[in-house]
Design a protein around this motif. Structure first.
Motif, PDB file in Angstrom:
ATOM      1  N   PRO A  57       1.123  -0.971   0.261  1.00  0.00           N
ATOM      2  CA  PRO A  57       0.043  -0.620  -0.165  1.00  0.00           C
ATOM      3  C   PRO A  57       0.773   1.356  -0.350  1.00  0.00           C
ATOM      4  CG  PRO A  57      -0.703  -1.551   2.322  1.00  0.00           C
ATOM      5  CD  PRO A  57       0.153  -1.992   1.360  1.00  0.00           C
ATOM      6  N   GLU A  58       2.446   1.305   0.726  1.00  0.00           N
ATOM      7  CA  GLU A  58       3.070   2.034   0.960  1.00  0.00           C
ATOM      8  C   GLU A  58       3.435   3.231  -0.623  1.00  0.00           C
ATOM      9  OE1 GLU A  58       3.317  -0.618   2.187  1.00  0.00           O
ATOM     10  OE2 GLU A  58       2.950   0.536   4.604  1.00  0.00           O
ATOM     11  N   THR A  59       3.620   2.502  -1.000  1.00  0.00           N
ATOM     12  CA  THR A  59       4.302   1.899  -2.818  1.00  0.00           C
ATOM     13  C   THR A  59       3.398   2.684  -3.514  1.00  0.00           C
ATOM     14  OG1 THR A  59       4.102   0.051  -3.598  1.00  0.00           O
ATOM     15  CG2 THR A  59       6.069   0.600  -2.352  1.00  0.00           C
ATOM     16  N   ILE A  60       1.762   1.884  -3.018  1.00  0.00           N
ATOM     17  CA  ILE A  60       0.562   2.796  -4.363  1.00  0.00           C
ATOM     18  C   ILE A  60      -0.311   3.752  -4.084  1.00  0.00           C
ATOM     19  CG2 ILE A  60      -1.582   2.255  -4.795  1.00  0.00           C
ATOM     20  CD1 ILE A  60      -1.032  -1.144  -3.967  1.00  0.00           C
ATOM     21  N   ALA A  61       0.181   4.188  -2.947  1.00  0.00           N
ATOM     22  CA  ALA A  61      -0.034   5.828  -2.282  1.00  0.00           C
ATOM     23  C   ALA A  61       1.062   6.590  -2.555  1.00  0.00           C
ATOM     24  CB  ALA A  61       0.244   5.598  -0.482  1.00  0.00           C
ATOM     25  N   ALA A  62       1.935   6.218  -3.095  1.00  0.00           N
ATOM     26  CA  ALA A  62       2.982   7.281  -3.148  1.00  0.00           C
ATOM     27  C   ALA A  62       3.143   7.449  -4.625  1.00  0.00           C
ATOM     28  CB  ALA A  62       4.303   6.608  -3.501  1.00  0.00           C
ATOM     29  N   ALA A  63       2.729   6.892  -5.700  1.00  0.00           N
ATOM     30  CA  ALA A  63       2.029   6.389  -6.918  1.00  0.00           C
ATOM     31  C   ALA A  63       1.030   7.518  -6.934  1.00  0.00           C
ATOM     32  CB  ALA A  63       1.846   5.377  -7.666  1.00  0.00           C
ATOM     33  N   MET A  64      -0.084   7.899  -6.072  1.00  0.00           N
ATOM     34  CA  MET A  64      -1.361   8.027  -6.789  1.00  0.00           C
ATOM     35  C   MET A  64      -0.508  10.061  -6.376  1.00  0.00           C
ATOM     36  SD  MET A  64      -3.881   5.393  -6.941  1.00  0.00           S
ATOM     37  CE  MET A  64      -3.680   3.920  -7.201  1.00  0.00           C
ATOM     38  N   VAL A  65      -0.221  10.345  -4.975  1.00  0.00           N
ATOM     39  CA  VAL A  65      -0.206  11.237  -4.926  1.00  0.00           C
ATOM     40  C   VAL A  65      -0.208  12.433  -6.293  1.00  0.00           C
ATOM     41  CG1 VAL A  65       1.105  13.678  -4.147  1.00  0.00           C
ATOM     42  CG2 VAL A  65       1.653  11.096  -3.057  1.00  0.00           C
ATOM     43  N   HIS A  66      -1.680  12.797  -5.692  1.00  0.00           N
ATOM     44  CA  HIS A  66      -2.367  14.444  -6.707  1.00  0.00           C
ATOM     45  C   HIS A  66      -2.708  13.803  -8.269  1.00  0.00           C
ATOM     46  CE1 HIS A  66      -0.193  17.469  -4.058  1.00  0.00           C
ATOM     47  NE2 HIS A  66       1.002  16.836  -4.707  1.00  0.00           N
ATOM     48  N   VAL A  67      -2.679  12.591  -8.222  1.00  0.00           N
ATOM     49  CA  VAL A  67      -3.136  11.919  -9.441  1.00  0.00           C
ATOM     50  C   VAL A  67      -4.753  12.043  -9.042  1.00  0.00           C
ATOM     51  CG1 VAL A  67      -3.809   9.811 -10.183  1.00  0.00           C
ATOM     52  CG2 VAL A  67      -1.631   9.874  -9.758  1.00  0.00           C
ATOM     53  N   LYS A  68      -5.449  12.135 -10.869  1.00  0.00           N
ATOM     54  CA  LYS A  68      -6.903  12.862 -10.778  1.00  0.00           C
ATOM     55  C   LYS A  68      -7.362  11.641 -12.130  1.00  0.00           C
ATOM     56  CE  LYS A  68      -7.256  16.145  -7.481  1.00  0.00           C
ATOM     57  NZ  LYS A  68      -7.695  15.864  -6.694  1.00  0.00           N
ATOM     58  N   ARG A  69      -6.902  10.790 -12.709  1.00  0.00           N
ATOM     59  CA  ARG A  69      -6.770  10.243 -13.993  1.00  0.00           C
ATOM     60  C   ARG A  69      -6.287   8.909 -13.676  1.00  0.00           C
ATOM     61  NH1 ARG A  69      -7.220  14.703 -18.115  1.00  0.00           N
ATOM     62  NH2 ARG A  69      -5.409  15.184 -16.564  1.00  0.00           N
ATOM     63  N   MET A  70      -6.620   8.195 -13.973  1.00  0.00           N
ATOM     64  CA  MET A  70      -5.336   6.837 -13.567  1.00  0.00           C
ATOM     65  C   MET A  70      -6.431   5.672 -14.581  1.00  0.00           C
ATOM     66  SD  MET A  70      -5.065   3.935 -10.752  1.00  0.00           S
ATOM     67  CE  MET A  70      -6.126   3.672 -10.250  1.00  0.00           C
ATOM     68  N   PHE A  71      -5.214   5.230 -15.045  1.00  0.00           N
ATOM     69  CA  PHE A  71      -5.870   3.793 -16.421  1.00  0.00           C
ATOM     70  C   PHE A  71      -5.365   2.425 -14.953  1.00  0.00           C
ATOM     71  CE2 PHE A  71      -3.898   1.244 -19.519  1.00  0.00           C
ATOM     72  CZ  PHE A  71      -4.822   0.612 -20.298  1.00  0.00           C
ATOM     73  N   LEU A  72      -6.472   1.902 -15.461  1.00  0.00           N
ATOM     74  CA  LEU A  72      -5.992   0.400 -14.396  1.00  0.00           C
ATOM     75  C   LEU A  72      -5.561  -0.617 -15.394  1.00  0.00           C
ATOM     76  CD1 LEU A  72      -5.631  -0.468 -12.051  1.00  0.00           C
ATOM     77  CD2 LEU A  72      -8.357  -0.666 -11.778  1.00  0.00           C
ATOM     78  N   LEU A  73      -4.399  -1.265 -14.912  1.00  0.00           N
ATOM     79  CA  LEU A  73      -4.107  -2.366 -15.408  1.00  0.00           C
ATOM     80  C   LEU A  73      -3.487  -3.416 -15.074  1.00  0.00           C
ATOM     81  CD1 LEU A  73      -2.197  -2.723 -19.901  1.00  0.00           C
ATOM     82  CD2 LEU A  73      -1.697  -4.428 -17.510  1.00  0.00           C
ATOM     83  N   THR A  74      -3.559  -4.954 -14.194  1.00  0.00           N
ATOM     84  CA  THR A  74      -3.385  -5.350 -13.180  1.00  0.00           C
ATOM     85  C   THR A  74      -2.444  -6.455 -14.197  1.00  0.00           C
ATOM     86  OG1 THR A  74      -5.806  -6.126 -12.798  1.00  0.00           O
ATOM     87  CG2 THR A  74      -4.336  -4.650 -11.436  1.00  0.00           C
ATOM     88  N   PRO A  75      -1.391  -7.516 -13.728  1.00  0.00           N
ATOM     89  CA  PRO A  75      -1.407  -8.122 -14.488  1.00  0.00           C
ATOM     90  C   PRO A  75      -2.877  -9.963 -14.229  1.00  0.00           C
ATOM     91  CG  PRO A  75      -0.114  -7.542 -12.552  1.00  0.00           C
ATOM     92  CD  PRO A  75      -0.692  -6.840 -12.649  1.00  0.00           C
ATOM     93  N   LEU A  76      -2.322 -10.178 -15.021  1.00  0.00           N
ATOM     94  CA  LEU A  76      -3.094 -11.706 -15.614  1.00  0.00           C
ATOM     95  C   LEU A  76      -3.320 -12.363 -14.833  1.00  0.00           C
ATOM     96  CD1 LEU A  76      -5.811 -12.385 -16.966  1.00  0.00           C
ATOM     97  CD2 LEU A  76      -4.641 -13.417 -18.597  1.00  0.00           C
ATOM     98  N   VAL A  77      -3.071 -12.453 -13.460  1.00  0.00           N
ATOM     99  CA  VAL A  77      -2.861 -13.598 -12.671  1.00  0.00           C
ATOM    100  C   VAL A  77      -4.295 -13.737 -11.617  1.00  0.00           C
ATOM    101  CG1 VAL A  77      -0.565 -13.390 -12.239  1.00  0.00           C
ATOM    102  CG2 VAL A  77      -2.192 -11.672 -10.553  1.00  0.00           C
TER     103      VAL A  77
END
Length: 288
Positions: A57-77
């Motif tokens: 969660p810490e690395t995810i939270a860091a990536a989200m700072v100031h973000v308003k729009r997100m392209f969400l792609l996760t691995p096929l697992v």
């Protein structure tokens, strides 16, 4: 502070093309990558890239700072729904306003096979988050013929699949990325689901004929049995869940369930979907 667009899966087949298209526009871009080694594939100095661990969660939270729009792609697992939930949870906390999820054709309430059920469950996570969303449901990528079959095409002038003469409306990943880039930068797409296909449904025999014309030599589609396919995947070290999931997908393709053609690429981008023969010409050097 300019709000960057966050692109997850940023160095993959679709994500890398999304980055390419967004980089041509006057928008701030942040790329989520799985390791610093993957960062070498991002050649644009204007794209910020961060290492994101979907289990952290810490690395995810860091990536989200100031973000308003997100392209969400996760691995096929099998744990893709949990990964989606982790990303969406942090997105909501950070104030993300619009999530554009790359899903899959066939996802939805009537999802028939394991992979589409995973995507359907992930879509529900996004829907229930209380933010604007758009779902992109592409069919099988034309690029799969590069990823999985270019070696046998070059070495043996053939590719091998258990699809019979089932037809599939293969889509160019570049077109999928074009839709994603448009949705991420233009208004009017919230709450919509786009079904992304090529302009025609093709059998693998059709594909082989097109590749033959482009490459200037005879390339064959060789039908193999399900058991031969299973054994080949086992020998390649594929996990059992992947073998089972792919066999379900092969059956869908063989049965013609992936043959529908939709106009959504043209609706969103204003240009027609790329035909397979054009895709083959664009990548002829790889098949030769």
């Amino acid at each position: 502070m300019i709000s960057p667009i966050l692109v997850t899966g940023a160095t993959g087949t679709v994500g890398s093309q999304v980055l390419r298209l967004l980089s041509r526009q006057r928008v701030a871009i942040r790329a989520a990558i799985h390791s610093t080694a993957r960062g070498r594939f991002i050649h644009n100095a204007n794209i910020e890239h961060l290492v994101v661990d979907y289990h952290s969660p810490e690395t995810i939270a860091a990536a989200m700072v100031h973000v308003k729009r997100m392209f969400l792609l996760t691995p096929l697992v099998p744990e893709m729904v949990d990964m989606t939930r982790a990303l969406v949870t942090e997105a909501v906390r950070a104030g993300v306003e619009h999530i554009v999820k790359l899903s899959m054709m066939g996802a939805g309430p009537q999802a028939a096979i394991a992979i589409t059920r995973w995507h359907s469950a992930a879509e529900r996570v996004v829907e229930e988050a209380g933010v604007a969303w758009t779902f992109l449901r592409p069919n099988a990528f034309m690029q799969n013929f590069i990823t999985y079959h270019h070696g046998s095409i070059r070495a043996h002038n053939a590719f091998y699949l258990p699809h019979g003469e089932g037809r599939v409306s293969f889509v160019d990943a570049r077109d999928v990325a074009a839709v994603a880039a448009a949705v991420l930068t233009q208004p009017g797409h919230a709450g919509k689901c786009y079904h992304l296909t090529g302009p025609q449904a093709l059998s693998n025999t059709d594909v082989a004929e097109m590749l033959s014309r482009v490459c200037g030599r005879t390339i064959r589609y060789v039908e193999v049995s399900e058991e031969e396919t299973r054994q080949a995947m086992k020998q390649a070290g594929q996990p059992q869940w992947m073998i089972d999931a792919m066999m379900e997908l092969h059956e869908e393709n063989r049965s013609g369930y992936a043959a529908s053609v939709h106009p959504d690429i043209a609706v969103v981008t204003g240009r027609a979907a790329t035909p397979f023969e054009q895709f083959a010409r664009d990548h002829a050097a790889i098949f030769r």
